[in-house]
Enzyme design. Structure first.
Site, PDB file in Angstrom:
ATOM      1  N   TYR A  96       0.858  -1.183   0.000  1.00  0.00           N
ATOM      2  CA  TYR A  96       0.000   0.000   0.000  1.00  0.00           C
ATOM      3  C   TYR A  96       0.897   1.236   0.000  1.00  0.00           C
ATOM      4  CZ  TYR A  96      -4.370   2.259  -0.133  1.00  0.00           C
ATOM      5  OH  TYR A  96      -5.399   3.031  -0.579  1.00  0.00           O
ATOM      6  N   LYS A 167      -6.047  -2.083  -1.169  1.00  0.00           N
ATOM      7  CA  LYS A 167      -6.947  -1.921  -0.004  1.00  0.00           C
ATOM      8  C   LYS A 167      -7.551  -3.259   0.398  1.00  0.00           C
ATOM      9  CE  LYS A 167      -7.586   2.026   2.008  1.00  0.00           C
ATOM     10  NZ  LYS A 167      -7.855   3.419   1.842  1.00  0.00           N
ATOM     11  N   GLU A 238     -13.469   4.763  -3.072  1.00  0.00           N
ATOM     12  CA  GLU A 238     -12.064   5.032  -2.798  1.00  0.00           C
ATOM     13  C   GLU A 238     -11.459   5.952  -3.852  1.00  0.00           C
ATOM     14  OE1 GLU A 238     -10.620   3.643  -0.079  1.00  0.00           O
ATOM     15  OE2 GLU A 238      -8.729   4.620  -0.532  1.00  0.00           O
ATOM     16  N   ASP A 261     -13.774   5.884   2.497  1.00  0.00           N
ATOM     17  CA  ASP A 261     -12.663   5.849   3.457  1.00  0.00           C
ATOM     18  C   ASP A 261     -11.920   7.177   3.527  1.00  0.00           C
ATOM     19  OD1 ASP A 261     -10.987   4.506   5.348  1.00  0.00           O
ATOM     20  OD2 ASP A 261      -9.433   4.558   3.811  1.00  0.00           O
ATOM     21  N   ASN A 400       0.398  13.924   3.873  1.00  0.00           N
ATOM     22  CA  ASN A 400       1.198  12.824   3.296  1.00  0.00           C
ATOM     23  C   ASN A 400       1.869  13.279   2.012  1.00  0.00           C
ATOM     24  OD1 ASN A 400       0.312  10.839   5.188  1.00  0.00           O
ATOM     25  ND2 ASN A 400      -1.655  10.794   4.124  1.00  0.00           N
TER      26      ASN A 400
HETATM   27  P1  NAD Z   1      -7.420  19.669  -0.058  1.00  0.00           P
HETATM   28  O1  NAD Z   1      -6.691  20.130  -1.254  1.00  0.00           O
HETATM   29  O2  NAD Z   1      -8.886  19.375  -0.143  1.00  0.00           O
HETATM   30  O3  NAD Z   1      -7.214  20.788   1.098  1.00  0.00           O
HETATM   31  C1  NAD Z   1      -6.011  21.448   1.398  1.00  0.00           C
HETATM   32  C2  NAD Z   1      -6.313  22.656   2.262  1.00  0.00           C
HETATM   33  O4  NAD Z   1      -5.081  23.159   2.781  1.00  0.00           O
HETATM   34  C3  NAD Z   1      -7.000  23.823   1.554  1.00  0.00           C
HETATM   35  O5  NAD Z   1      -8.010  24.346   2.413  1.00  0.00           O
HETATM   36  C4  NAD Z   1      -5.875  24.867   1.398  1.00  0.00           C
HETATM   37  O6  NAD Z   1      -6.347  26.215   1.450  1.00  0.00           O
HETATM   38  C5  NAD Z   1      -5.045  24.583   2.618  1.00  0.00           C
HETATM   39  N1  NAD Z   1      -3.648  24.993   2.527  1.00  0.00           N
HETATM   40  C6  NAD Z   1      -2.745  24.683   1.567  1.00  0.00           C
HETATM   41  N2  NAD Z   1      -1.549  25.242   1.846  1.00  0.00           N
HETATM   42  C7  NAD Z   1      -1.713  25.918   2.996  1.00  0.00           C
HETATM   43  C8  NAD Z   1      -0.859  26.703   3.791  1.00  0.00           C
HETATM   44  N3  NAD Z   1       0.408  26.909   3.454  1.00  0.00           N
HETATM   45  N4  NAD Z   1      -1.367  27.245   4.915  1.00  0.00           N
HETATM   46  C9  NAD Z   1      -2.651  27.049   5.271  1.00  0.00           C
HETATM   47  N5  NAD Z   1      -3.507  26.318   4.569  1.00  0.00           N
HETATM   48  C10 NAD Z   1      -3.042  25.755   3.438  1.00  0.00           C
HETATM   49  O7  NAD Z   1      -6.625  18.405   0.468  1.00  0.00           O
HETATM   50  P2  NAD Z   1      -7.155  17.213   1.452  1.00  0.00           P
HETATM   51  O8  NAD Z   1      -7.758  16.100   0.667  1.00  0.00           O
HETATM   52  O9  NAD Z   1      -7.942  17.836   2.543  1.00  0.00           O
HETATM   53  O10 NAD Z   1      -5.771  16.646   2.012  1.00  0.00           O
HETATM   54  C11 NAD Z   1      -4.866  17.468   2.736  1.00  0.00           C
HETATM   55  C12 NAD Z   1      -3.725  16.603   3.279  1.00  0.00           C
HETATM   56  O11 NAD Z   1      -4.245  15.684   4.234  1.00  0.00           O
HETATM   57  C13 NAD Z   1      -3.007  15.767   2.221  1.00  0.00           C
HETATM   58  O12 NAD Z   1      -1.609  15.937   2.339  1.00  0.00           O
HETATM   59  C14 NAD Z   1      -3.371  14.352   2.555  1.00  0.00           C
HETATM   60  O13 NAD Z   1      -2.283  13.485   2.306  1.00  0.00           O
HETATM   61  C15 NAD Z   1      -3.640  14.428   4.038  1.00  0.00           C
HETATM   62  N6  NAD Z   1      -4.528  13.333   4.481  1.00  0.00           N
HETATM   63  C16 NAD Z   1      -4.111  12.532   5.514  1.00  0.00           C
HETATM   64  C17 NAD Z   1      -4.897  11.462   5.934  1.00  0.00           C
HETATM   65  C18 NAD Z   1      -4.420  10.611   7.089  1.00  0.00           C
HETATM   66  O14 NAD Z   1      -3.473  10.936   7.708  1.00  0.00           O
HETATM   67  N7  NAD Z   1      -5.056   9.508   7.420  1.00  0.00           N
HETATM   68  C19 NAD Z   1      -6.101  11.194   5.299  1.00  0.00           C
HETATM   69  C20 NAD Z   1      -6.528  12.044   4.258  1.00  0.00           C
HETATM   70  C21 NAD Z   1      -5.729  13.113   3.857  1.00  0.00           C
END
Ligand code: NAD
Length: 539
Positions: A96, A167, A238, A261, A400
């Site tokens: 994964y 997955k 997904e 998910d 990530n």
């Molecule tokens: P998205 O593009 O929908 O949202 C990103 C947000 O971050 C936007 O609101 C943007 O304005 C803001 N942003 C970007 N740069 C910024 C900065 N410098 N300062 C302040 N705000 C800023 O993305 P998403 O789908 O919400 O994912 C965001 C992150 O979360 C990704 O890196 C993803 O890998 C991570 N994520 C982690 C998990 C987990 O840990 N289990 C699960 C899902 C997503």
């Protein structure tokens, strides 16, 4: 192979569910007419596993290990799952994230054998007959993608099939769903990735993505056909593009057994982290102030589930949301901003505009949750400020991969003199600071989705409710030992994932019974029944 007769010879050796390779015993070699078809020495299953692992480790690149493991899955399913289960920390990143991302990018080049079903834009009107080509009748978990938002890699079209395959391997390894009951599905609606469309090796259909009614009608036909063919199956959406992800979830969540998910699993694993963090900081859940950096789908999904959890504690939705604040690229999300998206509006409070630092000073959050995709945004100033305000500041750097985390584990501990409660979306190694070892846990969705799936199918649930995610998060947080908490970890060790999934599945199944969503005989020991069901790959 004739269905009515016992398979023999190569029909056994080329069937991954039956094959044991060199581990077939002398008696089995007689029974299945394998004499002469295998090297003569019978290998002990432990030695066979050791040999497979050594072969895998000898590869130079992780993508080669991925290819090796994929071939093993096609050759000897039980050995494959035993390898994963007994070496989960080593192998999960190979089957994964992060390796699966590269595998999807290179899907066409590394393609060997099909696994799962492809339904394309051209199959409208014929989806039922395509599903009928899948010979397994008792499918219980379907993971489906349309490949438009694969991890952080964007639109990979049909190459996204690597995600449902990966997955589902985790469903088997982590929750003991039986392999033949798993079905990966790629809805190949085309791709807008020109590089792929121009690539002669690309294996998907050569057209731009279906949109609008055409897209919706294909999804609808797929859902109906899957329901008819596999009425007991859970459907996990997904890696759909965020607007489609929300739209499909909202459309189907009250009609069929399904979940997303990326939205709901992420929310539950983060909420579990919040619950476990207050076991360390000794704060009251309903009194928490939580600030999100990033106001996209991940952060909003988490906030929605926290709102729901606070409502169960007696707060109104408005009171709950008042405890949750967002900062995005343009600063604090407040009412008088005119650049907000629909999903931001419930969290846009009456407050003067502020930058991140000012917002922390004014609102004094106990927990910072970073989901920006932008590395380094929990700066030294931010982290030190959090430590000034809180005895035990909680810092969730969820972006990530590891290189995109809002801060590193080392920084979180160093800048707070070891007081931070830190977790991240991608793994960080242990940190030693002034002689103390910290073991930051990873907020990985794999703690949640296998247990949700197992619990819902074992209880015969008709739907997956928000409460089922809530109990999954509460159960996960309760499973973190005091020893782990003292080392700074807010999740159990990943090596415990089978028992974690069993406990979560039991809690989820009990909740579905309580909510009259289950279909079960009256008196059943749920935990025992689930444990009895779980797939054991040993010969
Ligand atoms: P998205 O593009 O929908 O949202 C990103 C947000 O971050 C936007 O609101 C943007 O304005 C803001 N942003 C970007 N740069 C910024 C900065 N410098 N300062 C302040 N705000 C800023 O993305 P998403 O789908 O919400 O994912 C965001 C992150 O979360 C990704 O890196 C993803 O890998 C991570 N994520 C982690 C998990 C987990 O840990 N289990 C699960 C899902 C997503």
């Amino acid at each position: 192979m004739n269905k009515d007769t016992q398979p023999i010879g190569f029909d056994v050796l080329f069937n991954p569910a039956l094959n044991k390779g060199t581990a077939f015993t002398e008696e089995e070699r007689d029974k299945y007419k394998l004499r002469g078809l295998l090297p003569p020495r019978v290998t002990d299953p432990d030695v066979q596993l050791h040999r497979a692992l050594e072969n895998m480790r000898r590869k130079y690149y992780d993508i080669e290990r991925y290819i090796f493991l994929s071939a093993l899955q096609s050759r000897n399913e039980r050995l494959y799952y035993r390898a994963i289960m007994e070496h989960i920390e080593e192998i999960m990143p190979l089957i994964y994230t992060p390796t699966v991302g590269q595998a999807c990018k290179e899907f066409a080049a590394i393609f060997r054998q099909p696994k799962g079903i492809y339904i394309t834009a051209e199959d409208r009107g014929n989806v039922r007959s395509i599903l009928a080509n899948w010979l397994e009748q008792d499918v219980r978990v379907i993971v489906v993608t349309d490949g438009e938002r694969i991890l952080g890699l964007g639109d990979l079209g049909a190459n996204g099939m690597g995600i449902p395959i990966g997955k589902l391997a985790l469903y088997v390894a982590c929750a003991g769903i039986h392999p033949h009951q798993c079905l990966p599905i790629m809805l190949d609606v085309g791709t807008n990735n020109e590089e792929l469309l121009n690539d002669p090796l690309y294996l998907g259909i050569n057209q731009h993505r279906l949109t609008g009614d055409e897209y919706d009608s294909l999804i609808d036909e797929f859902i109906q056909a899957a329901q008819d063919a596999y009425p007991k199956a859970l459907i996990q959406f997904e890696d759909f593009l965020t607007p489609n992800a929300y739209r499909l979830l909202n459309k189907y969540r009250d009609q069929i057994l399904c979940f997303n998910d990326d939205i709901q699993g992420t929310a539950a694993v983060a909420l579990a982290g919040v619950y476990a963090s207050i076991r360390i900081s000794d704060l009251n859940f309903s009194g928490l102030r939580i600030m999100f950096l990033g106001a996209g789908s991940a952060a909003t999904g988490i906030a929605d589930l926290i709102t729901y959890a606070l409502q169960q504690e007696g707060l109104s939705a408005a009171e709950a949301r008042q405890r949750l604040w967002f900062v995005d690229i343009a600063g604090l999300v407040v009412k008088n901003r005119n650049d907000l998206m629909q999903h931001n509006l419930p969290y846009a409070h009456d407050h003067p505009p502020a930058d991140f630092i000012t917002a922390i000073k004014q609102l004094k959050p106990h927990i910072l949750i970073g989901a920006t995709g932008f590395p380094g945004t929990f700066t030294q100033e931010v982290v030190e400020l959090m430590a000034e305000i809180n005895d035990r500041p909680a810092l969730f750097a969820l972006s990530n991969p590891t290189s995109r985390a809002e801060c590193t584990a080392q920084q979180a501990y160093e800048w707070t003199n070891g007081q931070a409660i830190f977790t991240s979306g991608s793994p960080f190694a242990e940190v030693v600071l002034k002689g103390k070892t910290f073991k930051p846990g990873q907020g990985n969705n794999v703690y949640i989705f296998p247990g949700i799936g197992l619990g819902s199918i074992m209880s015969g649930a008709s739907r997956i409710s928000e409460d089922m995610f809530l109990v999954a998060a509460q159960k996960l947080a309760s499973l973190v030992s005091e020893e782990r908490l003292s080392e700074g970890a807010i999740y159990p060790p990943i090596s415990d994932i089978r028992s974690v999934s069993l406990d979560i599945a039991t809690a989820v199944a009990e909740k579905s019974v309580e909510q009259n969503l289950a279909c079960l005989p009256e008196s059943i020991d749920l935990k025992q029944a689930i444990a009895n069901y779980m797939y054991d790959p040993r010969y």
